[in-house]
Scaffold this active site. Structure first.
Site, mmCIF file in Angstrom:
data_model
loop_
_atom_site.group_PDB
_atom_site.id
_atom_site.type_symbol
_atom_site.label_atom_id
_atom_site.label_comp_id
_atom_site.label_asym_id
_atom_site.label_seq_id
_atom_site.Cartn_x
_atom_site.Cartn_y
_atom_site.Cartn_z
ATOM 1 N N GLY A 1 0.773 -1.242 0.000
ATOM 2 C CA GLY A 1 0.000 0.000 0.000
ATOM 3 C C GLY A 1 0.799 1.283 0.000
ATOM 4 N N ASN B 1 1.307 3.122 -2.624
ATOM 5 C CA ASN B 1 0.510 4.067 -3.420
ATOM 6 C C ASN B 1 -0.711 4.547 -2.639
ATOM 7 O OD1 ASN B 1 1.497 4.599 -6.287
ATOM 8 N ND2 ASN B 1 1.834 2.396 -6.060
ATOM 9 N N MET C 1 -4.356 -7.085 -6.902
ATOM 10 C CA MET C 1 -3.821 -8.160 -7.744
ATOM 11 C C MET C 1 -4.871 -9.149 -8.246
ATOM 12 S SD MET C 1 -0.769 -7.193 -7.946
ATOM 13 C CE MET C 1 0.180 -8.549 -8.610
ATOM 14 N N ARG C 2 -6.087 -8.690 -8.421
ATOM 15 C CA ARG C 2 -7.122 -9.560 -8.987
ATOM 16 C C ARG C 2 -7.587 -8.967 -10.308
ATOM 17 N NH1 ARG C 2 -6.884 -14.254 -7.133
ATOM 18 N NH2 ARG C 2 -8.983 -14.669 -7.928
ATOM 19 N N LEU D 1 -10.436 -8.059 -12.726
ATOM 20 C CA LEU D 1 -11.855 -7.751 -12.536
ATOM 21 C C LEU D 1 -12.654 -8.190 -13.760
ATOM 22 C CD1 LEU D 1 -11.160 -4.251 -11.021
ATOM 23 C CD2 LEU D 1 -12.191 -6.174 -9.778
ATOM 24 N N ASN E 1 -6.299 2.879 -12.479
ATOM 25 C CA ASN E 1 -5.245 1.959 -12.033
ATOM 26 C C ASN E 1 -3.893 2.626 -12.214
ATOM 27 O OD1 ASN E 1 -4.049 -0.609 -11.307
ATOM 28 N ND2 ASN E 1 -3.577 -0.906 -13.473
ATOM 29 N N HIS F 1 0.134 1.604 -12.986
ATOM 30 C CA HIS F 1 0.912 0.475 -13.514
ATOM 31 C C HIS F 1 2.361 0.915 -13.713
ATOM 32 C CE1 HIS F 1 1.572 -3.273 -15.637
ATOM 33 N NE2 HIS F 1 2.234 -2.577 -16.544
ATOM 34 N N GLU G 1 5.413 7.003 -9.221
ATOM 35 C CA GLU G 1 4.026 6.560 -9.006
ATOM 36 C C GLU G 1 3.385 7.382 -7.894
ATOM 37 O OE1 GLU G 1 3.350 2.316 -8.618
ATOM 38 O OE2 GLU G 1 5.191 1.884 -9.708
HETATM 39 C C1 GRF Z 1 2.949 -0.699 -7.743
HETATM 40 O O1 GRF Z 1 4.159 -0.857 -8.425
HETATM 41 C C2 GRF Z 1 1.837 -0.463 -8.728
HETATM 42 O O2 GRF Z 1 2.246 0.242 -9.854
HETATM 43 C C3 GRF Z 1 1.454 -1.863 -9.114
HETATM 44 O O3 GRF Z 1 1.563 -2.606 -7.922
HETATM 45 C C4 GRF Z 1 2.512 -1.981 -7.059
HETATM 46 C C5 GRF Z 1 1.803 -1.726 -5.774
HETATM 47 O O4 GRF Z 1 2.665 -1.230 -4.786
HETATM 48 N N1 GRF Z 1 0.137 -1.884 -9.699
HETATM 49 P P1 GRF Z 1 2.052 -0.628 -3.440
HETATM 50 O O5 GRF Z 1 1.231 -1.737 -2.786
HETATM 51 O O6 GRF Z 1 1.222 0.551 -3.795
HETATM 52 O O7 GRF Z 1 3.245 -0.264 -2.613
#
Ligand code: GRF
Length: 216
Positions: A12, A14, A90-91, A93, A107, A109, A174
């Site tokens: 988490g 992000n 990580m699912r 949808l 999202n 990425h 990010e």
């Molecule tokens: C990040 O690299 C994001 O881009 C990808 O999964 C990772 C999640 O990291 N979709 P976090 O859980 O936000 O630290």
């Protein structure tokens, strides 16, 4: 205030960047709920520490994807959320869920989409020898890692990079662009036109990232 739900599966970081942004005075969004499909996701503690309501909806408790997504949908609607942010969720949808939340589901990425969809993006970029990598915030469409791009950040790939160092350089970006995207949406500056997200912003300096930088 735009009401945002964040879906996570892991640490988490992000999510934390969104929590921190929402704490800033004048930020036009707030997180009304965090949902994880894993009870051990580190991000749940981050949400709890910030006083945000959390829920665990384990995909293991549902017969199929449609049933799992229906439970997610009910929870998100229970939060009265207007925007859903996937942040390391990580699912995959279902198309039904994605269409129900069309243009209200985003999202992040770790690549410059449409390059390097899927997992292991940074190692694959290194294996290909590219000089520029980055990250993307996009509206979600049913096919994985597709949809109108809202914002991207590019970073150089350095000769001494390994997957860890490149991942860290991208992750730092990010944490900048995800809150920016939420802010732009909350301010109604983003309009989807076919496969493009048009962003109402004054033009920037149009500076190129050249990698390797020649220093000239
Ligand atoms: C990040 O690299 C994001 O881009 C990808 O999964 C990772 C999640 O990291 N979709 P976090 O859980 O936000 O630290």
């Amino acid at each position: 205030m735009l009401r945002v739900a964040v879906l996570i599966s892991g640490r988490g970081s992000n999510l934390q960047s969104l929590i921190d942004a929402c704490r800033q005075e004048g930020f036009p969004a707030r997180i009304v709920g965090v949902i994880s499909n894993r009870a051990d996701a580190g991000g749940l503690q981050r949400a709890a520490d910030a006083g945000i309501e959390t829920a665990v909806i384990s995909h293991r408790n549902y017969a199929d994807r449609a049933a799992f997504d229906a439970a997610l949908d009910a929870k998100i609607r229970g939060f009265d959320a207007e925007l859903v942010c996937l942040a390391g969720f990580m699912r995959i949808l279902t198309a039904g869920f994605v269409e129900d939340w069309r243009d209200r589901l985003i999202n992040i990425h770790p690549s410059l989409l449409p390059a390097y969809k899927g997992l292991d993006t940074q190692q694959r970029a290194l294996d290909d020898g590219v000089r520029i990598s980055g990250c993307t915030v996009h509206f979600v469409r049913p096919d994985m890692d597709t949809g109108p791009v809202i914002i991207q950040a590019a970073v150089p790939v350095l000769d001494n990079d390994d997957a860890a160092s490149l991942t860290a350089r991208i992750l730092a970006q990010e944490h900048i662009i995800y809150p920016m995207a939420v802010k732009l949406i909350a301010e109604k500056r983003v309009r989807v036109q076919e496969n493009r997200a048009m962003v109402d912003m004054p033009p920037g300096p149009e500076k190129a990232l050249i990698s390797p930088s020649t220093g000239l």
